[in-house]
Design a protein around this motif. Structure first.
Motif, PDB file in Angstrom:
ATOM      1  N   TRP A  30       0.826  -1.206   0.000  1.00  0.00           N
ATOM      2  CA  TRP A  30       0.000   0.000   0.000  1.00  0.00           C
ATOM      3  C   TRP A  30       0.860   1.256   0.000  1.00  0.00           C
ATOM      4  O   TRP A  30       0.483   2.284  -0.575  1.00  0.00           O
ATOM      5  CB  TRP A  30      -0.963  -0.016   1.179  1.00  0.00           C
ATOM      6  N   GLN A  31       2.036   1.188   0.607  1.00  0.00           N
ATOM      7  CA  GLN A  31       2.964   2.326   0.540  1.00  0.00           C
ATOM      8  C   GLN A  31       3.432   2.549  -0.894  1.00  0.00           C
ATOM      9  O   GLN A  31       3.557   3.693  -1.345  1.00  0.00           O
ATOM     10  CB  GLN A  31       4.149   2.079   1.473  1.00  0.00           C
ATOM     11  N   ARG A  32       3.680   1.467  -1.624  1.00  0.00           N
ATOM     12  CA  ARG A  32       4.044   1.602  -3.043  1.00  0.00           C
ATOM     13  C   ARG A  32       2.883   2.187  -3.844  1.00  0.00           C
ATOM     14  O   ARG A  32       3.083   3.033  -4.722  1.00  0.00           O
ATOM     15  CB  ARG A  32       4.437   0.238  -3.612  1.00  0.00           C
ATOM     16  N   ALA A  33       1.656   1.750  -3.539  1.00  0.00           N
ATOM     17  CA  ALA A  33       0.486   2.291  -4.228  1.00  0.00           C
ATOM     18  C   ALA A  33       0.329   3.783  -3.951  1.00  0.00           C
ATOM     19  O   ALA A  33      -0.039   4.560  -4.837  1.00  0.00           O
ATOM     20  CB  ALA A  33      -0.766   1.535  -3.803  1.00  0.00           C
ATOM     21  N   SER A  56      -5.253   3.882   4.062  1.00  0.00           N
ATOM     22  CA  SER A  56      -5.347   5.190   4.702  1.00  0.00           C
ATOM     23  C   SER A  56      -4.023   5.598   5.339  1.00  0.00           C
ATOM     24  O   SER A  56      -3.571   6.744   5.183  1.00  0.00           O
ATOM     25  CB  SER A  56      -6.457   5.161   5.756  1.00  0.00           C
ATOM     26  N   ALA A  57      -3.403   4.661   6.026  1.00  0.00           N
ATOM     27  CA  ALA A  57      -2.133   4.977   6.692  1.00  0.00           C
ATOM     28  C   ALA A  57      -1.058   5.347   5.678  1.00  0.00           C
ATOM     29  O   ALA A  57      -0.319   6.326   5.851  1.00  0.00           O
ATOM     30  CB  ALA A  57      -1.680   3.788   7.532  1.00  0.00           C
ATOM     31  N   ALA A  58      -0.970   4.569   4.577  1.00  0.00           N
ATOM     32  CA  ALA A  58       0.050   4.825   3.554  1.00  0.00           C
ATOM     33  C   ALA A  58      -0.212   6.143   2.847  1.00  0.00           C
ATOM     34  O   ALA A  58       0.711   6.934   2.607  1.00  0.00           O
ATOM     35  CB  ALA A  58       0.073   3.673   2.553  1.00  0.00           C
ATOM     36  N   HIS A  97     -12.170   7.557   6.736  1.00  0.00           N
ATOM     37  CA  HIS A  97     -10.711   7.490   6.800  1.00  0.00           C
ATOM     38  C   HIS A  97     -10.077   8.517   5.865  1.00  0.00           C
ATOM     39  O   HIS A  97     -10.557   8.732   4.746  1.00  0.00           O
ATOM     40  CB  HIS A  97     -10.219   6.083   6.421  1.00  0.00           C
ATOM     41  N   ASP A  98      -9.015   9.139   6.340  1.00  0.00           N
ATOM     42  CA  ASP A  98      -8.269  10.092   5.526  1.00  0.00           C
ATOM     43  C   ASP A  98      -7.453   9.357   4.464  1.00  0.00           C
ATOM     44  O   ASP A  98      -7.042   8.205   4.644  1.00  0.00           O
ATOM     45  CB  ASP A  98      -7.318  10.907   6.407  1.00  0.00           C
ATOM     46  N   GLY A  99      -7.183  10.047   3.366  1.00  0.00           N
ATOM     47  CA  GLY A  99      -6.261   9.526   2.356  1.00  0.00           C
ATOM     48  C   GLY A  99      -6.863   8.544   1.383  1.00  0.00           C
ATOM     49  O   GLY A  99      -6.161   8.046   0.495  1.00  0.00           O
ATOM     50  N   VAL A 100      -8.139   8.215   1.535  1.00  0.00           N
ATOM     51  CA  VAL A 100      -8.792   7.274   0.614  1.00  0.00           C
ATOM     52  C   VAL A 100     -10.146   7.841   0.202  1.00  0.00           C
ATOM     53  O   VAL A 100     -10.742   8.635   0.920  1.00  0.00           O
ATOM     54  CB  VAL A 100      -8.978   5.873   1.240  1.00  0.00           C
ATOM     55  N   ARG A 101     -10.606   7.414  -0.980  1.00  0.00           N
ATOM     56  CA  ARG A 101     -11.949   7.795  -1.407  1.00  0.00           C
ATOM     57  C   ARG A 101     -12.593   6.626  -2.128  1.00  0.00           C
ATOM     58  O   ARG A 101     -11.904   5.804  -2.758  1.00  0.00           O
ATOM     59  CB  ARG A 101     -11.918   9.026  -2.312  1.00  0.00           C
ATOM     60  N   LEU A 102     -13.900   6.549  -2.038  1.00  0.00           N
ATOM     61  CA  LEU A 102     -14.644   5.499  -2.715  1.00  0.00           C
ATOM     62  C   LEU A 102     -14.823   5.894  -4.183  1.00  0.00           C
ATOM     63  O   LEU A 102     -15.494   6.887  -4.493  1.00  0.00           O
ATOM     64  CB  LEU A 102     -16.011   5.302  -2.052  1.00  0.00           C
TER      65      LEU A 102
END
Length: 297
Positions: A30-33, A56-58, A97-102
């Motif tokens: 997920w960090q690479r993504a 979200s964390a990445a 969650h921060d950093g992601v969207r649907l």
């Protein structure tokens, strides 16, 4: 793309909108993504809360947003959420969650590619896709945005691409074609991908041996063997890793002769080849590098 490493190749090559039609099973991936989002929009599939937490964390650490598709199981029983309630729960989790969207939904009807006759295939595909579009309806009904509803493959796109509620078809192999799609899935497209081999040995029992086996020709258990298209007096009777065993009905084949095949299944062989040679009217027109070769992680 099926793999994140393939997406990395595509983004490096200038592609700015990529779907990884798969889940990522570690925080490192997920960090690479997340890193890729700085150069392109790379959408990734999820079907478990852990995916959302990792994403979200990445993304938060990288200062980017990762678009996510919720995968829905439409009957293949491989990956994907198995109920409207599970999809709604994941959508809710993504929203807070921060950093992601649907970005939408995805489903794959790969278990139906060989269904025949056409009327029955259409019926079963329509039923399977109604699970996906029904889930999209439920999510929209309570206010979640579902811009993408993605599905399909080469073996089913002739039906699924025309069904209401779907926004995207993932048919890829059809631009090349192979024996599986043509004969098992009844797809009517031309064969663009072939393999040119050389006879390296003749056997007294009317057999010819070529320098390409199941690795080069894409044969898998349960699939038909590669199809000899020239010369027509030969047909495949067996494959080892590096050799093809052919019956020579006419008994005229000589060492050094060329044998032309349509591969059994392109997915099982292209990732082992460094280049694809483009040709037209008997002349080589280009040699295309395969930088995605072996990118399996």
């Amino acid at each position: 793309c099926a793999k994140l490493a393939e997406a990395e190749v595509m983004v490096a090559g200038g592609i700015t909108d990529v779907l990884v039609a798969n889940q990522l099973g570690s925080a490192a991936k997920w960090q690479r993504a997340a890193t890729l989002q700085r150069q392109a929009s790379v959408t990734v599939c999820v079907d478990d809360p852990q995916h959302v937490h990792w994403a979200s964390a990445a993304a938060t650490q990288a200062g980017v947003t990762i678009p996510l598709l919720i995968e829905v199981d439409v009957g293949m029983h491989r990956t994907g959420v198995t109920s409207h309630e599970a999809a709604l729960a994941l959508a809710a989790l993504i929203t807070v969650h921060d950093g992601v969207r649907l970005a939408g939904l995805m489903g794959y009807e790969g278990h139906l590619l060989r269904v025949w006759p056409q009327e029955e295939k259409t019926r079963q595909l329509t039923e399977a896709m109604s699970i996906l579009t029904g889930t999209a309806y439920r999510l929209r009904e309570v206010g979640y945005p579902v811009d993408i509803v993605s599905s399909g493959g080469t073996g089913s796109f002739e039906t699924t691409a025309g069904l209401p509620g779907l926004t995207e078809s993932q048919a890829g192999g059809g631009c090349l074609m192979d024996r599986f799609y043509a004969e098992d899935c009844h797809v009517e497209l031309d064969h663009a991908l072939t393999v040119l081999t050389t006879v390296v040995s003749r056997q007294a029992e009317g057999r010819a041996i070529v320098d390409a086996g199941f690795k080069a020709l894409g044969s898998l258990p349960g699939f038909q063997p590669p199809w000899v298209i020239d010369p027509k007096t030969l047909h495949t009777v067996g494959l080892s890793a590096e050799h093809g065993i052919l019956a020579d009905d006419a008994g005229t084949t000589q060492v050094g002769d060329r044998v032309h095949f349509v591969p059994a299944y392109s997915d099982a062989m292209l990732f082992l080849h460094d280049h694809v040679v483009g040709h037209r009217d008997g002349r080589v027109t280009e040699i295309v590098a395969m930088p995605g070769r072996g990118r399996l992680v």
